[in-house]
Design an enzyme around this catalytic site. Structure first.
Site, mmCIF file in Angstrom:
data_model
loop_
_atom_site.group_PDB
_atom_site.id
_atom_site.type_symbol
_atom_site.label_atom_id
_atom_site.label_comp_id
_atom_site.label_asym_id
_atom_site.label_seq_id
_atom_site.Cartn_x
_atom_site.Cartn_y
_atom_site.Cartn_z
ATOM 1 N N CYS A 1 -4.433 -1.550 -3.639
ATOM 2 C CA CYS A 1 -5.040 -1.069 -4.787
ATOM 3 C C CYS A 1 -4.356 -0.231 -5.530
ATOM 4 O O CYS A 1 -4.328 -0.425 -6.652
ATOM 5 C CB CYS A 1 -6.667 -0.881 -4.440
ATOM 6 S SG CYS A 1 -6.808 -0.051 -3.126
ATOM 7 N N ARG B 1 -1.290 -0.641 8.896
ATOM 8 C CA ARG B 1 -2.257 0.106 9.240
ATOM 9 C C ARG B 1 -2.248 0.702 10.714
ATOM 10 O O ARG B 1 -2.102 -0.112 11.607
ATOM 11 C CB ARG B 1 -3.824 -0.141 8.841
ATOM 12 C CG ARG B 1 -3.956 -0.375 7.400
ATOM 13 C CD ARG B 1 -5.559 -0.741 7.381
ATOM 14 N NE ARG B 1 -5.627 -1.120 6.097
ATOM 15 C CZ ARG B 1 -6.660 -1.534 5.290
ATOM 16 N NH1 ARG B 1 -7.995 -1.902 6.326
ATOM 17 N NH2 ARG B 1 -6.845 -1.956 4.033
ATOM 18 N N GLN C 1 -3.277 -9.261 3.284
ATOM 19 C CA GLN C 1 -4.712 -9.632 2.628
ATOM 20 C C GLN C 1 -4.778 -10.661 1.575
ATOM 21 O O GLN C 1 -3.596 -10.477 0.959
ATOM 22 C CB GLN C 1 -5.146 -8.517 2.252
ATOM 23 C CG GLN C 1 -5.436 -7.356 3.263
ATOM 24 C CD GLN C 1 -6.001 -5.870 2.566
ATOM 25 O OE1 GLN C 1 -5.336 -5.397 1.714
ATOM 26 N NE2 GLN C 1 -7.030 -5.464 2.959
ATOM 27 N N ASP D 1 -5.694 -10.224 -1.254
ATOM 28 C CA ASP D 1 -6.311 -9.135 -2.096
ATOM 29 C C ASP D 1 -6.393 -9.653 -3.411
ATOM 30 O O ASP D 1 -5.430 -10.140 -3.866
ATOM 31 C CB ASP D 1 -5.512 -7.971 -1.772
ATOM 32 C CG ASP D 1 -6.310 -6.509 -1.975
ATOM 33 O OD1 ASP D 1 -7.691 -6.595 -2.250
ATOM 34 O OD2 ASP D 1 -5.677 -5.653 -1.889
ATOM 35 N N HIS E 1 -8.120 -7.598 -7.213
ATOM 36 C CA HIS E 1 -8.924 -6.566 -8.048
ATOM 37 C C HIS E 1 -9.363 -7.110 -9.528
ATOM 38 O O HIS E 1 -8.536 -7.414 -10.010
ATOM 39 C CB HIS E 1 -8.089 -5.016 -7.930
ATOM 40 C CG HIS E 1 -7.801 -4.721 -6.770
ATOM 41 N ND1 HIS E 1 -6.671 -4.830 -6.103
ATOM 42 C CD2 HIS E 1 -8.678 -3.967 -5.779
ATOM 43 C CE1 HIS E 1 -6.697 -4.471 -4.695
ATOM 44 N NE2 HIS E 1 -7.712 -3.913 -4.675
ATOM 45 N N LYS F 1 -20.502 -2.313 -0.584
ATOM 46 C CA LYS F 1 -19.730 -3.619 -0.349
ATOM 47 C C LYS F 1 -20.721 -4.620 0.103
ATOM 48 O O LYS F 1 -21.722 -4.607 0.600
ATOM 49 C CB LYS F 1 -18.655 -3.349 0.579
ATOM 50 C CG LYS F 1 -18.975 -2.733 1.841
ATOM 51 C CD LYS F 1 -17.861 -2.552 2.610
ATOM 52 C CE LYS F 1 -18.166 -2.050 4.040
ATOM 53 N NZ LYS F 1 -16.982 -2.307 4.971
ATOM 54 N N HIS G 1 -12.869 -4.491 -5.537
ATOM 55 C CA HIS G 1 -11.752 -4.868 -4.639
ATOM 56 C C HIS G 1 -12.680 -6.207 -3.785
ATOM 57 O O HIS G 1 -13.886 -6.377 -3.720
ATOM 58 C CB HIS G 1 -11.760 -4.020 -3.527
ATOM 59 C CG HIS G 1 -11.329 -2.627 -3.751
ATOM 60 N ND1 HIS G 1 -10.095 -1.961 -3.382
ATOM 61 C CD2 HIS G 1 -12.075 -1.601 -4.315
ATOM 62 C CE1 HIS G 1 -9.969 -0.728 -3.955
ATOM 63 N NE2 HIS G 1 -11.388 -0.531 -4.475
#
Length: 647
Positions: A338, A367, A385, A387, A389, A473, A519
């Site tokens: 992000c 991570r 991911q 991912d 946005h 979320k 997200h």
RNA sequence: GCCGAUGUAGCUCAGCUGGUCAGAGCAGCUGAUUUGUAAUCAGCAGGCCGGGGGUUCGAAUCCCUUCAUCGGCUCCA
């Protein structure tokens, strides 16, 4: 006399003080043998407790969750009773029933260890006690008296629990010599516990707090019939065969290397192909749904994460920064996409007319997961991911949320994932310190999520205190082979990053405004998604997705030439085909390739060569007849398009 | 990170209390067989018994330590 009303609305009179078990017996002894608990006016109670007032009664047989919970809860006490005999001075924490069985957390005392090899002995003691048909007694006492009893016993865990209870409603349950603080309900006695198995042993922090003592948790399961236990154990064995780590190895999808490092998956060619196919599948859909694809580096300057706030929150629990040799700059392996995406947003000015901006990336993040957390592909240190946005106007938030839910539903349906649950995570309103952002924004965001989920017809559970630190979320959870829940997709509202990165757009009023950021990930991570996909399909992937769709099995070497012609034909038709030219009998080739989970096996020999056909075997089904090549390619194409055209 | 367990050929596993204990099946290689719908036969080759210390005349086997894995706990941007 009191009136008892049954589920069919019929009513009978009983003397006050009658037990639920007596009532069951009055209907039929057969029923009485099958019930384990009763609900009176909706409250689950011990069968043996007296009923003193008019009530609606519901009896719970084994198929009811209430019955199993009562059964397993009593089993936990039985375990404790056995432990108390075998380990004098042992102290008890909590011992609840769980979805599949029960556990008890115990402290065997300093220096004493219970290990797996002790479980059979404990199990044997439990069986002995169960056979003694020990009645279970409920005792109601004052808080002071309860404290006195457990203090005398020296069980500081129980006294801690009691000291937090309100006076007046404290109950104990007595099973033989074992007396436990417990709300109940329980079985009338131990005799119905016929089959007992202690399954495993683990450490568990007292009250879930890692700063407190680690207790020994013993997991077990019991049943009223030996056959049910057998079936359960068989089911567990079958589930283990679906373990993605095992199948991943068998099908050569991925592996790990100690040299590369723990938690760093290596995607082997077949696994890579599958992974790439998922990416292509998703990318095509994203383009249809108005996303733009971006790509960002695997590292970012430490300042980026200071801006985003991630450094402050997670910096010490991350891989530590890399340093440049000359300038002494610090870079971090990116744990999130992000912040990079925010900078892409900032790379150009935005008008309200551009919004919402939907920016997607298959971004690999790193991570630092604690050593004990790593688990096959479901919990790793490097993962990709899917991912994205969404940057939108505040008013567009709910609509964007619904669009994302729709994409999740579409994706899961396309992959035949029907068994998932959705969880809305809100903040813990009593502990606002943990979160950033204004009350007003939090309320707006929470409302938008709840409404969007409702309008998309989602069944959700709402959990307070599980929100991310920057916003609420909605998570999509799927169970693995042995019932562990994993989070896949997630949608999160974020007011924080737009603020920190000073994101803006020009509104119709020609003023600068702050966009809201959502997200979201659908697969979650490709690693975890593939893991769960393996477990749910046992490695039998949909035809469109599976690495190898077809394999040709020549009956003997004589037909290798014809087999190669078939191979070329199919590969030219974009059907992923292999050929098994080993010097083996057909039976052997069939077996091996069934085990490789290849969806279609084509047997070719003299007959097929002479008629330009193939003999088709469908995985798990067997022979489905002979087809001409053209016919077979159409057959495969049709199946693929059916799989991919689920609307 | 914490508790408990495990770690023997590519894979699945035998190897009890320390002394022909370095084994089996599958996979691999070689040869025979030329095969018709879930395992053809024979032979060969494969391991410093996770790594490092130690105890012992002698360790895969006992002890310590370390690494990894498994089951949980805690954590999960």
């Amino acid at each position: 006399m009191i009136n008892i009303t049954f589920p069919d609305n019929s009513t009978r009179e009983y003397e006050s003080g009658v037990s639920s078990l007596d009532i069951a017996n009055s209907i039929s002894p057969g029923l009485a043998r099958q019930v384990y608990a009763a609900s009176l006016n909706g409250e689950t109670r011990d069968l043996s407790r007296p009923v003193n007032e008019d009530a609606r009664i519901v009896f719970h047989k084994w198929n009811d969750e209430e019955a199993r919970h009562t059964f397993w809860h009593t089993s936990a006490h039985l375990l404790a009773a056995a432990l108390e005999e075998l380990y004098p001075g042992i102290k008890f924490g909590i011992g609840p029933s769980i979805g599949n069985g029960f556990y008890y957390d115990v402290d065997p005392g300093d220096g004493k260890v219970i290990s797996e090899s002790d479980l059979p002995v404990i199990e044997k003691k439990m069986k002995e006690l169960a056979k003694q048909k020990i009645g279970i007694e409920r005792i109601e006492i004052s808080k002071a008296r309860a404290l006195e009893i457990f203090d005398k016993k020296g069980d500081e865990y129980k006294t801690e629990l009691i000291s937090e209870l309100e006076d007046g409603n404290i109950s104990l349950y007595k099973l033989g010599n074992f007396v436990d603080l417990c709300r109940g309900p329980h079985l009338p006695g131990t005799e119905s516990i016929k089959a007992i198995k202690l399954l495993s042993l683990a450490g568990a922090y007292w009250r879930g707090d890692e700063k407190r003592k680690m207790m020994t948790r013993i997991y077990g399961i019991t049943f009223p019939k030996a056959k049910l236990l057998e079936e359960h154990l068989l089911m567990l064995e079958e589930a283990k065969k679906r373990d993605h780590r095992k199948i991943g190895k068998e099908l050569e999808l991925f592996s790990f290397s100690q040299k590369v490092g723990m938690g760093l998956p290596l995607w082997l060619p077949r696994g890579s192909e599958l992974r790439q196919r998922l990416i292509d599948f998703m990318t095509a859909e994203l383009k249809r749904r108005g996303y733009t694809i971006v790509t960002t580096p695997h590292i970012g300057n430490v300042e980026l994460y200071k801006t985003s706030g991630h450094y402050e929150k997670y910096g010490s629990d991350s891989f530590q920064p890399l340093n440049t040799p000359q300038e002494g700059e610090q870079f971090m392996l990116k744990p999130m996409n992000c912040p990079h995406h925010c900078e892409i947003y900032n790379a150009s000015p935005h008008s309200y007319k551009d919004l919402p901006v939907r920016m997607a990336e298959f971004g690999t993040v790193y991570r630092y997961e604690q050593h004990g957390e790593l688990h096959g592909l479901t919990r790793v240190r490097s993962f990709t991911q899917d991912d994205a946005h969404h940057f939108c106007e505040p008013d567009q938030m709910k609509d964007e949320f619904k669009k994302i839910i729709d994409l999740v539903q579409w994706t899961f349906k396309s992959l035949n994932f029907t068994d998932y649950t959705a969880q809305i995570s809100l903040r813990d309103a009593s502990d606002k310190e943990k979160y950033i952002g204004s009350d007003e924004n939090w309320e707006k965001a929470e409302k938008a999520i709840i409404e969007a989920a409702g309008e998309k017809g989602m069944q959700t559970t709402v959990v307070e205190g599980e929100a991310a630190f920057y916003g609420p979320k909605l998570d999509f959870m799927v169970k693995d082979a042995i019932g562990r829940e994993w989070q896949l997709g997630t949608i999160q509202v974020d007011y924080n990053l737009p603020e920190r990165f000073d994101l803006s757009y020009t509104g119709s009023d020609n003023q600068k405004h702050r966009p809201v950021m959502l997200h979201r990930a659908i697969f979650g991570s490709l690693e975890r998604f593939v893991a769960v996909l393996i477990e749910s399909t046992a490695g039998k992937f949909p035809l469109w997705l599976t690495p190898d769709q077809v394999i040709i099995l020549p009956v003997s070497e004589k037909y290798h030439d014809y087999s190669k012609k078939v191979l070329n034909f199919l590969n030219n038709s974009d059907i992923r085909t292999l050929i098994d030219e080993r010097n083996e009998k057909v039976g052997k080739k069939i077996r091996d390739n069934e085990l490789r989970r290849i969806p279609y096996l084509l047997i070719v020999g003299e007959k097929e060569e002479n008629s330009s056909t193939v003999s088709v075997r469908k995985q798990g089904k067997g022979d489905i007849g002979t087809m001409e090549l053209e016919e077979f390619t159409n057959f495969i194409r049709q199946q693929v398009s059916e799989e991919l055209n689920i609307k």
